[in-house]
Structure formats: structure tokens, C-alpha cells
Write a protein that holds these residues in place. Structure first.
Motif, PDB file in Angstrom:
ATOM      1  N   SER A 152       0.840  -1.151  -0.167  1.00 34.54           N
ATOM      2  CA  SER A 152       0.170   0.024   0.168  1.00 34.54           C
ATOM      3  C   SER A 152       0.800   1.331   0.042  1.00 34.54           C
ATOM      4  O   SER A 152       0.686   2.066   0.955  1.00 34.54           O
ATOM      5  N   SER A 153       1.834   1.275  -0.993  1.00 34.46           N
ATOM      6  CA  SER A 153       2.765   2.408  -0.902  1.00 34.46           C
ATOM      7  C   SER A 153       2.366   3.361  -2.562  1.00 34.46           C
ATOM      8  O   SER A 153       2.280   2.632  -3.568  1.00 34.46           O
ATOM      9  N   SER A 154       2.862   4.384  -2.352  1.00 36.76           N
ATOM     10  CA  SER A 154       2.951   5.330  -3.531  1.00 36.76           C
ATOM     11  C   SER A 154       3.814   6.392  -3.547  1.00 36.76           C
ATOM     12  O   SER A 154       4.083   6.850  -2.556  1.00 36.76           O
ATOM     13  N   VAL A 155       4.643   6.418  -4.832  1.00 34.46           N
ATOM     14  CA  VAL A 155       5.762   7.333  -4.801  1.00 34.46           C
ATOM     15  C   VAL A 155       5.569   8.141  -6.155  1.00 34.46           C
ATOM     16  O   VAL A 155       4.960   7.457  -7.121  1.00 34.46           O
ATOM     17  N   GLN A 156       5.920   9.501  -6.138  1.00 29.94           N
ATOM     18  CA  GLN A 156       6.323  10.125  -7.502  1.00 29.94           C
ATOM     19  C   GLN A 156       7.600  10.699  -7.446  1.00 29.94           C
ATOM     20  O   GLN A 156       8.249  11.227  -6.718  1.00 29.94           O
ATOM     21  N   LEU A 157       8.310  10.704  -8.630  1.00 28.57           N
ATOM     22  CA  LEU A 157       9.731  11.078  -9.183  1.00 28.57           C
ATOM     23  C   LEU A 157       9.420  12.763  -9.346  1.00 28.57           C
ATOM     24  O   LEU A 157       8.652  13.015 -10.485  1.00 28.57           O
ATOM     25  N   ARG A 158      10.225  13.326  -9.042  1.00 32.83           N
ATOM     26  CA  ARG A 158      10.440  14.571  -9.350  1.00 32.83           C
ATOM     27  C   ARG A 158      12.066  14.970  -9.735  1.00 32.83           C
ATOM     28  O   ARG A 158      12.605  15.616  -8.760  1.00 32.83           O
ATOM     29  N   PHE A 159      12.565  14.783 -10.933  1.00 31.48           N
ATOM     30  CA  PHE A 159      14.029  15.004 -11.143  1.00 31.48           C
ATOM     31  C   PHE A 159      14.070  16.095 -12.143  1.00 31.48           C
ATOM     32  O   PHE A 159      13.315  16.140 -13.122  1.00 31.48           O
ATOM     33  N   LEU A 166      12.159  12.522  -4.666  1.00 29.91           N
ATOM     34  CA  LEU A 166      11.118  11.291  -4.464  1.00 29.91           C
ATOM     35  C   LEU A 166      10.066  11.673  -3.617  1.00 29.91           C
ATOM     36  O   LEU A 166      10.380  11.911  -2.212  1.00 29.91           O
ATOM     37  N   LEU A 167       8.825  11.957  -4.079  1.00 33.18           N
ATOM     38  CA  LEU A 167       7.751  12.139  -2.976  1.00 33.18           C
ATOM     39  C   LEU A 167       7.066  10.980  -2.566  1.00 33.18           C
ATOM     40  O   LEU A 167       6.492  10.229  -3.372  1.00 33.18           O
ATOM     41  N   LEU A 168       7.141  10.540  -1.145  1.00 32.79           N
ATOM     42  CA  LEU A 168       6.543   9.486  -0.710  1.00 32.79           C
ATOM     43  C   LEU A 168       4.969   9.892  -0.290  1.00 32.79           C
ATOM     44  O   LEU A 168       4.729  10.658   0.692  1.00 32.79           O
ATOM     45  N   GLN A 192      10.701  13.294   0.323  1.00 35.17           N
ATOM     46  CA  GLN A 192       9.832  14.276   0.700  1.00 35.17           C
ATOM     47  C   GLN A 192       8.593  13.343   1.349  1.00 35.17           C
ATOM     48  O   GLN A 192       8.024  12.631   0.766  1.00 35.17           O
ATOM     49  N   THR A 193       8.323  13.798   2.760  1.00 38.78           N
ATOM     50  CA  THR A 193       7.136  12.985   3.314  1.00 38.78           C
ATOM     51  C   THR A 193       6.208  14.110   3.657  1.00 38.78           C
ATOM     52  O   THR A 193       6.466  15.415   3.624  1.00 38.78           O
ATOM     53  N   ASP A 206      15.687   3.183   4.905  1.00 43.44           N
ATOM     54  CA  ASP A 206      13.935   2.866   4.865  1.00 43.44           C
ATOM     55  C   ASP A 206      13.169   3.802   5.304  1.00 43.44           C
ATOM     56  O   ASP A 206      13.363   4.777   6.268  1.00 43.44           O
ATOM     57  N   VAL A 207      12.070   4.236   4.653  1.00 41.96           N
ATOM     58  CA  VAL A 207      11.247   5.421   5.086  1.00 41.96           C
ATOM     59  C   VAL A 207       9.743   4.878   5.099  1.00 41.96           C
ATOM     60  O   VAL A 207       9.158   4.387   3.951  1.00 41.96           O
ATOM     61  N   ARG A 208       9.050   4.874   6.208  1.00 33.38           N
ATOM     62  CA  ARG A 208       7.642   4.832   6.171  1.00 33.38           C
ATOM     63  C   ARG A 208       6.766   5.929   6.888  1.00 33.38           C
ATOM     64  O   ARG A 208       7.238   6.562   7.747  1.00 33.38           O
ATOM     65  N   GLN A 209       5.874   6.136   6.168  1.00 31.36           N
ATOM     66  CA  GLN A 209       5.022   7.264   6.388  1.00 31.36           C
ATOM     67  C   GLN A 209       3.712   6.620   7.043  1.00 31.36           C
ATOM     68  O   GLN A 209       3.191   5.836   6.304  1.00 31.36           O
ATOM     69  N   HIS A 210       3.339   7.095   8.176  1.00 32.44           N
ATOM     70  CA  HIS A 210       2.144   6.477   8.730  1.00 32.44           C
ATOM     71  C   HIS A 210       1.510   7.374   9.401  1.00 32.44           C
ATOM     72  O   HIS A 210       1.714   8.906   9.430  1.00 32.44           O
TER      73      HIS A 210
END
Length: 342
Positions: A152-159, A166-168, A192-193, A206-210
Motif C-alpha cells: 500500500s505504498s505510492s511515490v512520485q519522482l521529481r527529477f 522522490l515524493l512519498l 519528501q514526506t 528505509d522510510v515509512r509514512q504512517h
């Protein structure tokens, strides 16, 4: 000759884990220990395969306990379980998962140089990647960065020309930053979270956003944590930083954590003296529907290794090892409660 490896899906391994969970659940209860030890001894003696799996599992558990007690990088935590977890590559689901990842790696690698020469190297800019509940995904980005997405994760790249961002959006990711060798100058790598901006300083993390914030775990290198109104904090290898919504930063040693933060990369949940409610909450991340723990048993202590490919198997292992019952009204409504309680 060495004996043939027993697959992780083998019921003998599930039985061994169930015994281990029960053995570690109440380490201070001397009245239970003799009876429990006798039961384990009888099970081990019943079949040579039982003894083989038990010996290997106990060897892994012993190494895991030593690692937790010593100041070692978190990157070494999954080492004791590597011999067990690497067998998963022989299963059909593992082959399919890794096969898809390797196809992606090959396609990106073949196209990277040509794209760079054509001015299209940043074609991945703005690309989004996501996983559904229970799924995981591995990618290799154009700059050489290895990216893994948990359930259940989603990211978007901004290069762009100046930075790699990387937007988490949600969930959990593991990053092994690439050298960005094809670019004419070094571009910093940021994550970025909702709660902070993290700058990777040549690292694996490792990065977890909750709901309670963001958790950063550094395995190698360093990561600078930037929060508005707070001086940057540089996290070192073997450290976890809890980033709270109000901007508070709490640094702690990864070795003191009740859960191996990167065992999910091997599709495993590894816990040591963890609250049952917290174990159930972790399993809930990998299944759809409602999974809860009865408050009456929430504080029971659990240690063990659980497979994340099938959380029903993990729940049954808990029920077999401890005086618990798994209440199911539907496949999407499940509660863990004390045995005999309704």
C-alpha cells in the motif's frame, strides 16, 4: 552431502515457528517451561526433518538475539534469517515478483545511455509507482537508485537539473541511492514526506509514512532530516528517527527496536518481545479488511518470524502457539482474542 533445503512454505517450518513463538512468549514463566520444553523435545524427536528445521531456526534466532544486543548496523539484522528467506526465490510467487523486477531493470539499463544522449534521460520525471495491499515492488531508476515499495505504498519522482526528489505519498519504501554517474554534475537525492524532507548522503535507508508521523531507518551512510523550525538532524547507520507531525525528532537505536525494520524486503516479519497488538497491526498492513486485537491480550509479548505472503498462515501460527482464537465473521472482519472468549 548437505541435506536438501526445506522450502519456507513447508508445514514443518510453520510448526517450528509456532513452537518458537510459544517458547519466546512467556520467557519468565517457570511453571510453563518444563512442559513446553517436553513438548518441543517430543516434536523434534518425531521426525528427522523436525530436528533439521528446528536446529536451523534456533541458530538464526540465536544470531538475531546477539545482533539485537550488540551495536551493529540495522543492515545486518536480516542476515541471520538470510538462509531461510532466500529459499523463497524457489517459490512461484517469488520467481514472478523478481522476474518482473529484473525485466524492468534490464529495460531501463538498455535504454539509459541512449535516452541520456537524446536529452530524454529524465523521462522518468513525474512518473508514479504504487503497490496494492499485500504487494511489493522493486525498481531501478535511471540514476542507478534501487527503489523498493512495500504494501500500500505510492511515490512520485521529481527529477530535474539540480536535484533528484522522490515524493512519498503513502506507505513505505527502501532506497539504495545511485551514483547518478550519467549526469554531468552531482544532484542531491531527497525524499519528501508529509512530515519532513530527507537528504540522502550516499546511503541505504528505509522510510515509512504512517498516521503518527514518519519513521526513518538508516542502514548505511547518513541521512539529513530537515523539518521546518528545527535544526537539521543527521541520522547515522543503525539509527531510527521518529518524525512526529508537530516537528519533534526522536532518535533511537535500531538494535533496540522490537521489529526488524527491513525484514519486509524478504517478505518476512521479524519481531522480538513485541506487543501482540503491534504484531497484529503490522499484519493488518498486508491484508484487506478489518483486523484487530482484543485489548485483553494486547500486551502479550511475542517473538518470532512470520511470513507476509499469507497473513492467515501467520495468524494461525499465533493461535496454535498461544491461547488465542481467530474470530472470523467474514474474510474481511477478523479479530485476535483470548481462546474461549466470544
Amino acid at each position: 552431502m548437505p541435506s536438501n533445503p526445506i522450502p519456507l512454505q513447508d508445514p514443518v517450518l510453520d510448526q517450528a515457528i509456532a513452537w518458537l513463538v510459544k517458547l519466546r512468549a512467556f520467557p519468565g514463566d517457570a511453571a510453563v517451561a518444563p512442559e513446553l520444553q517436553a513438548g518441543i523435545a517430543a516434536w523434534r524427536a518425531a521426525d528427522p526433518r523436525h530436528e533439521q528445521v528446528w536446529s536451523e531456526l534456533m541458530a538464526s534466532e540465536e544470531q538475531f538475539q546477539r545482533l539485537v544486543a550488540l551495536p551493529v548496523p540495522a543492515s545486518q539484522w536480516h542476515g541471520p534469517l538470510k538462509r531461510l528467506n532466500q529459499r523463497r526465490q524457489h517459490s512461484q510467487s517469488r520467481r514472478r515478483w523478481m522476474g518482473n523486477a529484473m525485466l524492468g531493470l534490464g529495460a531501463i539499463a538498455l535504454g539509459a545511455v541512449a535516452a541520456r544522449q537524446a536529452g530524454l534521460f529524465e523521462a522518468l520525471d513525474g512518473a508514479s509507482y504504487a503497490t496494492r495491499t499485500g504487494d511489493q515492488r522493486q525498481l531501478r531508476l535511471g540514476d542507478g537508485t534501487a527503489l523498493a515499495l512495500n504494501t500500500s505504498s505510492s511515490v512520485q519522482l521529481r527529477f530535474d537539473d539540480t536535484r533528484r526528489l522522490l515524493l512519498l505519498r503513502q506507505g513505505e519504501i527502501f532506497i539504495d541511492t545511485g551514483a547518478d554517474a550519467q549526469w554531468p554534475h552531482h544532484r542531491p537525492f531527497w525524499v519528501q514526506t508529509a512530515h519532513a524532507r530527507l537528504q540522502a548522503l550516499g546511503t541505504r535507508f528505509d522510510v515509512r509514512q504512517h498516521g503518527d508521523g514518519t519513521q526513518l531507518t538508516v542502514l548505511e551512510g547518513r541521512v539529513a532530516v530537515h523539518v521546518a523550525g528545527v535544526d537539521p538532524l543527521v541520522a547515522q547507520p543503525g539509527e531510527i528517527v521518529d518524525i512526529h507531525p508537530d516537528g519533534r525528532l526522536v532518535r533511537r537505536a535500531a538494535r533496540a527496536s522490537a521489529m526488524d525494520p527491513t525484514a519486509w524486503l524478504e517478505q518476512s516479519l521479524v519481531v522480538r518481545q513485541m506487543r501482540l497488538a503491534d504484531v497484529v497491526a503490522q499484519l493488518a498492513r498486508y491484508r484487506s479488511g478489518w483486523l484487530q486485537c482484543d485489548p485483553a491480550v494486547a500486551d502479550w509479548q511475542v517473538s518470532g518470524v512470520f511470513q507476509l505472503q499469507d497473513t492467515d498462515v501467520a495468524l494461525e501460527a499465533l493461535a496454535q502457539a498461544l491461547p488465542l482464537t481467530i474470530e472470523r465473521r467474514t474474510r474481511f472482519w477478523v479479530r485476535v482474542a483470548a481462546a474461549g472468549k466470544r
